[in-house]
Design a protein around this motif. Structure first.
Motif, short mmCIF file in Angstrom:
data_model
loop_
_atom_site.label_atom_id
_atom_site.label_comp_id
_atom_site.label_asym_id
_atom_site.label_seq_id
_atom_site.Cartn_x
_atom_site.Cartn_y
_atom_site.Cartn_z
N SER A 276 1.05 -1.23 0.07
CA SER A 276 -0.06 -0.02 0.08
C SER A 276 0.68 1.22 -0.06
O SER A 276 0.51 2.19 -0.78
CB SER A 276 -0.87 0.08 1.23
OG SER A 276 -1.73 -1.06 1.29
N ILE A 277 2.03 1.26 0.76
CA ILE A 277 2.87 2.65 0.63
C ILE A 277 3.42 2.78 -0.43
O ILE A 277 3.38 3.77 -1.16
CB ILE A 277 3.98 2.19 1.80
CG1 ILE A 277 3.38 2.78 3.11
CG2 ILE A 277 5.25 2.85 1.32
CD1 ILE A 277 4.47 3.04 4.09
N SER B 207 11.57 -0.89 -6.72
CA SER B 207 13.00 -1.20 -6.54
C SER B 207 13.65 -0.31 -5.54
O SER B 207 14.75 -0.20 -5.25
CB SER B 207 13.78 -1.55 -7.84
OG SER B 207 13.93 -0.22 -8.30
N LYS B 208 12.83 0.60 -5.01
CA LYS B 208 13.38 1.73 -4.30
C LYS B 208 13.10 1.18 -2.65
O LYS B 208 12.00 0.98 -2.31
CB LYS B 208 12.97 3.02 -4.35
CG LYS B 208 13.65 3.76 -5.50
CD LYS B 208 13.05 5.06 -5.43
CE LYS B 208 13.63 6.20 -4.34
NZ LYS B 208 13.18 7.67 -4.64
N PRO B 209 14.03 1.00 -1.75
CA PRO B 209 13.78 0.36 -0.62
C PRO B 209 13.12 1.41 0.55
O PRO B 209 13.21 2.54 0.42
CB PRO B 209 15.44 0.19 0.00
CG PRO B 209 16.08 0.85 -0.78
CD PRO B 209 15.60 1.10 -2.20
N ASN C 262 11.56 -4.89 0.72
CA ASN C 262 13.06 -4.79 0.08
C ASN C 262 13.39 -6.18 -0.15
O ASN C 262 14.61 -6.40 0.02
CB ASN C 262 13.56 -3.97 0.92
CG ASN C 262 13.31 -2.58 1.39
OD1 ASN C 262 12.41 -2.02 0.98
ND2 ASN C 262 14.05 -2.19 2.31
N PRO C 263 12.70 -7.19 -1.10
CA PRO C 263 13.24 -8.30 -1.30
C PRO C 263 14.54 -8.30 -2.17
O PRO C 263 15.20 -9.25 -2.17
CB PRO C 263 12.13 -8.83 -1.84
CG PRO C 263 11.08 -7.82 -2.57
CD PRO C 263 11.27 -6.69 -1.68
N PHE C 264 14.74 -7.35 -2.76
CA PHE C 264 15.72 -7.20 -3.69
C PHE C 264 17.20 -6.76 -3.26
O PHE C 264 18.24 -6.76 -3.89
CB PHE C 264 15.72 -6.19 -4.86
CG PHE C 264 15.09 -4.78 -4.06
CD1 PHE C 264 15.84 -4.04 -3.56
CD2 PHE C 264 13.62 -4.83 -4.27
CE1 PHE C 264 15.33 -2.89 -2.87
CE2 PHE C 264 13.26 -3.51 -3.50
CZ PHE C 264 13.84 -2.71 -3.05
N ILE D 18 4.52 12.51 -3.00
CA ILE D 18 4.53 11.64 -4.02
C ILE D 18 5.89 11.38 -4.45
O ILE D 18 6.69 12.33 -4.42
CB ILE D 18 3.40 12.15 -5.28
CG1 ILE D 18 2.09 12.44 -4.74
CG2 ILE D 18 3.73 11.45 -6.54
CD1 ILE D 18 1.20 11.26 -4.66
N SER D 19 6.36 10.11 -5.08
CA SER D 19 7.62 9.78 -5.26
C SER D 19 8.03 10.98 -6.36
O SER D 19 7.27 11.40 -7.18
CB SER D 19 7.80 8.69 -5.92
OG SER D 19 8.18 7.81 -4.91
#
Length: 212
Positions: free
Chosen positions: A41-42, A51-53, A100-102, A134-135
């Motif tokens: 949701s975030i 891909s941004k932690p 952050n699974p990456f 917002i990003s």
């Protein structure tokens, strides 16, 4: 009102909600880091690149050892935390695999803000924390500046203006420093506390800047 606000925010988080919170740098949005649906949701709230932690937020330095593998002295952690610094460390198995699974690393924040620390202590696991915007838009220092996000939030905690809203420096967010390599540090984001942070790492602890 303080205890009620902490209890209301903790309740909203435990129910899987997103809560806007004041920190010691800028306004943030928090959810439970161990709640995978809330973490998703975030990302959709912010329109953030997957891909941004996200950083995790804790109330006390002691709790950091549960979610991270620490290879620096405890005193170093306590010299920088709580404060406007995000420390990037190796994550432990305890942390939600969907967060952050990456990457094998995680940024940890302990804001020097009494509400945030009380809220983090009131929740069982770590909070996931990101800035309330917002990003790619500017960070926010008052709740009105992120009004467009309100409809998607369970709760907005208004802690008043943070810092000097006229000052661009106040919008820099925390200084992000990678301490995952023994004996070295690298600055990922200069942020608002770069000079004192580097001074502590180099002068007091003899860490070397990692050549980029």
């Amino acid at each position: 009102g303080w205890r009620e606000a902490v209890a209301a925010a903790a309740g909203a988080l435990q129910a899987g909600g997103l809560v806007a919170v004041p920190t010691d740098t800028v306004y943030g949005v928090a959810c439970l880091a161990q709640d995978s649906a809330a973490v998703r949701s975030i990302y959709s709230l912010k329109g953030r690149n997957g891909s941004k932690p996200l950083a995790i937020c804790l109330g006390d330095v002691e709790r950091l050892y549960r979610y991270c593998h620490v290879n620096v002295p405890d005193e170093l952690l306590r010299d920088l935390l709580p404060g406007p610094v995000t420390l990037v460390l190796e994550r432990s198995e305890e942390l939600n695999k969907d967060l952050n699974p990456f990457t094998s690393l995680v940024g940890v924040r302990i804001p020097d803000h009494p509400f945030m620390r009380d809220l983090a202590r009131a929740c069982s696991g770590p909070l996931a924390l990101t800035s309330a915007n917002i990003s790619s838009q500017g960070s926010t220092l008052t709740v009105l500046e992120f009004q467009d996000l309100w409809p998607q939030l369970s709760l907005v905690i208004d802690g008043g203006p943070i810092g000097d809203i006229q000052s661009p420096e106040c919008r820099l967010g925390s200084t992000v420093v990678d301490l995952s390599v023994s004996g070295k540090f690298s600055i990922i984001r200069p942020g608002c506390a770069l000079t004192p942070t580097v001074e502590i790492l180099k002068k007091k602890y003899g860490l070397e800047p990692e050549s980029s």
